[in-house]
Design an enzyme around this catalytic site. Structure first.
Site, PDB file in Angstrom:
ATOM      1  N   ALA A 132      67.462  30.848  13.752  1.00 56.68           N
ATOM      2  CA  ALA A 132      68.916  30.722  13.844  1.00 56.68           C
ATOM      3  C   ALA A 132      69.468  31.915  14.609  1.00 56.68           C
ATOM      4  O   ALA A 132      68.911  33.018  14.566  1.00 56.68           O
ATOM      5  CB  ALA A 132      69.510  30.671  12.441  1.00 56.68           C
TER       6      ALA A 132
ATOM      7  N   GLY B 104      64.055  29.704  11.465  1.00 53.18           N
ATOM      8  CA  GLY B 104      64.269  28.307  11.821  1.00 53.18           C
ATOM      9  C   GLY B 104      63.281  27.793  12.866  1.00 53.18           C
ATOM     10  O   GLY B 104      62.986  26.595  12.912  1.00 53.18           O
TER      11      GLY B 104
ATOM     12  N   GLU C  32      60.375  26.781  10.982  1.00 51.46           N
ATOM     13  CA  GLU C  32      60.727  25.588  10.209  1.00 51.46           C
ATOM     14  C   GLU C  32      60.735  24.332  11.081  1.00 51.46           C
ATOM     15  O   GLU C  32      60.401  23.241  10.610  1.00 51.46           O
ATOM     16  CB  GLU C  32      62.079  25.815   9.518  1.00 51.46           C
ATOM     17  CG  GLU C  32      61.935  26.829   8.377  1.00 51.46           C
ATOM     18  CD  GLU C  32      63.253  27.373   7.853  1.00 51.46           C
ATOM     19  OE1 GLU C  32      64.072  27.817   8.688  1.00 51.46           O
ATOM     20  OE2 GLU C  32      63.462  27.366   6.633  1.00 51.46           O
TER      21      GLU C  32
ATOM     22  N   GLU D 298      63.595  35.458   6.736  1.00 49.69           N
ATOM     23  CA  GLU D 298      64.978  35.380   6.260  1.00 49.69           C
ATOM     24  C   GLU D 298      65.297  36.405   5.192  1.00 49.69           C
ATOM     25  O   GLU D 298      66.385  36.974   5.176  1.00 49.69           O
ATOM     26  CB  GLU D 298      65.293  33.965   5.743  1.00 49.69           C
ATOM     27  CG  GLU D 298      65.442  32.918   6.826  1.00 49.69           C
ATOM     28  CD  GLU D 298      64.111  32.300   7.214  1.00 49.69           C
ATOM     29  OE1 GLU D 298      63.045  32.822   6.798  1.00 49.69           O
ATOM     30  OE2 GLU D 298      64.124  31.287   7.927  1.00 49.69           O
TER      31      GLU D 298
HETATM   32  N1  CAA Z   1      69.355  35.375  17.059  1.00 50.80           N
HETATM   33  C1  CAA Z   1      70.093  35.855  18.095  1.00 50.80           C
HETATM   34  N2  CAA Z   1      69.550  36.560  19.125  1.00 50.80           N
HETATM   35  C2  CAA Z   1      68.216  36.772  19.084  1.00 50.80           C
HETATM   36  C3  CAA Z   1      67.404  36.291  18.044  1.00 50.80           C
HETATM   37  C4  CAA Z   1      68.026  35.545  16.991  1.00 50.80           C
HETATM   38  N3  CAA Z   1      67.342  34.990  15.982  1.00 50.80           N
HETATM   39  N4  CAA Z   1      66.125  36.665  18.280  1.00 50.80           N
HETATM   40  C5  CAA Z   1      66.156  37.350  19.447  1.00 50.80           C
HETATM   41  N5  CAA Z   1      67.402  37.431  19.925  1.00 50.80           N
HETATM   42  C6  CAA Z   1      67.857  38.076  21.146  1.00 50.80           C
HETATM   43  C7  CAA Z   1      67.914  39.590  20.975  1.00 50.80           C
HETATM   44  O1  CAA Z   1      69.118  39.971  20.322  1.00 50.80           O
HETATM   45  C8  CAA Z   1      67.855  40.042  22.415  1.00 50.80           C
HETATM   46  O2  CAA Z   1      69.097  39.837  23.016  1.00 50.80           O
HETATM   47  P1  CAA Z   1      69.786  41.014  23.903  1.00 50.80           P
HETATM   48  O3  CAA Z   1      68.870  41.112  25.097  1.00 50.80           O
HETATM   49  O4  CAA Z   1      71.131  40.459  24.206  1.00 50.80           O
HETATM   50  O5  CAA Z   1      69.763  42.211  23.049  1.00 50.80           O
HETATM   51  C9  CAA Z   1      66.897  39.033  23.043  1.00 50.80           C
HETATM   52  O6  CAA Z   1      66.891  37.905  22.178  1.00 50.80           O
HETATM   53  C10 CAA Z   1      65.459  39.533  23.120  1.00 50.80           C
HETATM   54  O7  CAA Z   1      65.058  39.966  21.854  1.00 50.80           O
HETATM   55  P2  CAA Z   1      64.562  41.472  21.502  1.00 50.80           P
HETATM   56  O8  CAA Z   1      65.142  42.428  22.467  1.00 50.80           O
HETATM   57  O9  CAA Z   1      64.799  41.695  20.060  1.00 50.80           O
HETATM   58  O10 CAA Z   1      63.012  41.327  21.823  1.00 50.80           O
HETATM   59  P3  CAA Z   1      61.821  42.120  21.123  1.00 50.80           P
HETATM   60  O11 CAA Z   1      60.598  41.772  21.879  1.00 50.80           O
HETATM   61  O12 CAA Z   1      62.150  43.515  20.908  1.00 50.80           O
HETATM   62  O13 CAA Z   1      61.716  41.440  19.639  1.00 50.80           O
HETATM   63  C11 CAA Z   1      61.654  39.627  18.069  1.00 50.80           C
HETATM   64  C12 CAA Z   1      61.420  40.077  19.525  1.00 50.80           C
HETATM   65  C13 CAA Z   1      60.628  40.292  17.154  1.00 50.80           C
HETATM   66  C14 CAA Z   1      61.469  38.128  18.019  1.00 50.80           C
HETATM   67  C15 CAA Z   1      63.078  40.024  17.633  1.00 50.80           C
HETATM   68  O14 CAA Z   1      63.996  39.556  18.605  1.00 50.80           O
HETATM   69  C16 CAA Z   1      63.500  39.471  16.303  1.00 50.80           C
HETATM   70  O15 CAA Z   1      63.045  39.944  15.266  1.00 50.80           O
HETATM   71  N6  CAA Z   1      64.375  38.440  16.308  1.00 50.80           N
HETATM   72  C17 CAA Z   1      64.924  37.884  15.112  1.00 50.80           C
HETATM   73  C18 CAA Z   1      63.980  36.881  14.512  1.00 50.80           C
HETATM   74  C19 CAA Z   1      64.467  36.385  13.155  1.00 50.80           C
HETATM   75  O16 CAA Z   1      64.697  37.139  12.242  1.00 50.80           O
HETATM   76  N7  CAA Z   1      64.615  35.056  13.032  1.00 50.80           N
HETATM   77  C20 CAA Z   1      65.093  34.445  11.828  1.00 50.80           C
HETATM   78  C21 CAA Z   1      66.537  34.187  11.919  1.00 50.80           C
HETATM   79  S1  CAA Z   1      67.209  33.635  10.362  1.00 50.80           S
HETATM   80  C22 CAA Z   1      66.907  31.991  10.306  1.00 50.80           C
HETATM   81  O17 CAA Z   1      66.311  31.416  11.176  1.00 50.80           O
HETATM   82  C23 CAA Z   1      67.472  31.339   9.061  1.00 50.80           C
HETATM   83  C24 CAA Z   1      66.938  29.995   8.759  1.00 50.80           C
HETATM   84  O18 CAA Z   1      66.259  29.746   7.785  1.00 50.80           O
HETATM   85  C25 CAA Z   1      67.272  28.945   9.620  1.00 50.80           C
END
Ligand code: CAA
Length: 258
Positions: A63, A108, A111, A131
């Site tokens: 998400a 997500g 999922e 999450e």
């Molecule tokens: N939402 C919004 N933006 C996201 C994102 C997310 N889930 N994951 C990555 N991005 C964006 C980053 O903010 C970044 O954008 P900017 O360039 O504008 O800063 C871009 O994608 C690239 O990401 P990173 O710079 O963070 O890349 P990285 O290689 O350093 O890290 C990663 C990669 C480990 C995947 C890291 O981005 C991360 O941890 N992302 C979040 C993943 C996460 O927690 N997902 C679960 C979300 S909650 C959910 O899904 C609830 C549910 O049950 C449905």
């Protein structure tokens, strides 16, 4: 994000296309994904689907945290319900769905892979339900589908810790069926989709539903449904064609369902 739908003969490739955000989903994109799967479900000429992510880094990073962070209780509930609608549109699609997991499958994203029937992964794939590290429980079916797939002990460890699982571990624990170099992943997914697409579409659809019944733990109901579906198959032209072709040592030719 765009949700790209490409038809390759009887196979559809659905690509989550927002690589600049690692294919993270907001409200609108979730809605479009669900509508895309609804469209595929109504197209009898599509016999198998491959779901993948654009770029070389992510299947989907879950998400959109940036959009989600300001939701209130009612907004969170609505977003979660929409996530369920999207994952169920994958799970309940009449045709089989192969997830070609080409990098991060987080929250997500994991999922959506879990809602698919079969998961193939690239060597750089990483799975997690992170999450709880964001202050929320998994919300698009991960607590149910991961538990059923890998068992309650391991699912609890992964969901409660948010620990990441790399492709080799994902293979070992049954989270994915096979692991491939990134540049071979789509080719392998396509080969499998072609094998499935050559089989009787009605029998494949029936078998998918029956596997889902077992997966959902409704074993007694599932066996009853299986018996009835098995009998019903013998009233269909595909059963005649399939068995006749076997006897005649030729490839069966199955019609698209109406
Ligand atoms: N939402 C919004 N933006 C996201 C994102 C997310 N889930 N994951 C990555 N991005 C964006 C980053 O903010 C970044 O954008 P900017 O360039 O504008 O800063 C871009 O994608 C690239 O990401 P990173 O710079 O963070 O890349 P990285 O290689 O350093 O890290 C990663 C990669 C480990 C995947 C890291 O981005 C991360 O941890 N992302 C979040 C993943 C996460 O927690 N997902 C679960 C979300 S909650 C959910 O899904 C609830 C549910 O049950 C449905």
């Amino acid at each position: 994000m765009a949700i790209d739908l490409e038809r390759r003969g009887s196979i559809a490739v659905v690509t989550m296309n927002r690589p600049e955000a690692l294919n993270a989903f907001n409200n609108e994109q979730l809605r479009v994904l669900a509508e895309t799967f609804d469209e595929i479900g109504n197209d009898g000429s599509i016999r198998c689907v491959i779901l993948t992510g654009a770029g070389e880094r992510a299947f989907a990073a879950g998400a959109d945290i940036k959009e989600m962070k300001d939701l209130d209780g009612a907004g969170g509930l609505t977003f979660g319900r929409l996530g369920h609608r999207a994952t169920r549109s994958v799970e309940e699609l009449p045709q089989p769905v192969i997830a070609a997991v080409n990098g991060f499958a987080l929250g997500g994203g994991c999922e959506l892979a879990l809602a698919s029937d079969i998961r193939l992964a690239s060597e750089n794939a990483v799975f997690a339900q992170p999450e709880v590290t964001l202050g929320i429980p998994p919300g698009w079916g991960g607590t149910q589908r991961l538990t059923r797939l890998v068992g309650p002990g391991l699912a609890s460890e992964l969901i409660l810790s948010g620990r990441r699982v790399k492709a080799d571990e994902a293979l070992r624990i049954g989270l994915v069926n096979s692991v491939w170099p990134l540049d071979q992943l789509m080719g392998e997914a396509t080969k499998l989709a072609e094998v499935i697409a050559a089989n009787s579409p009605l029998a494949v659809r029936s078998a998918k539903q029956l596997v889902r019944l077992a997966f959902n733990g409704q074993t007694i109901d599932g066996l009853d449904s299986e018996a009835r579906a098995f009998g019903e198959a013998f009233t269909m032209a595909d059963q005649k064609e399939g068995m006749t072709a076997f006897v005649e040592k030729r490839a069966a030719v199955f019609a698209d369902p109406a």
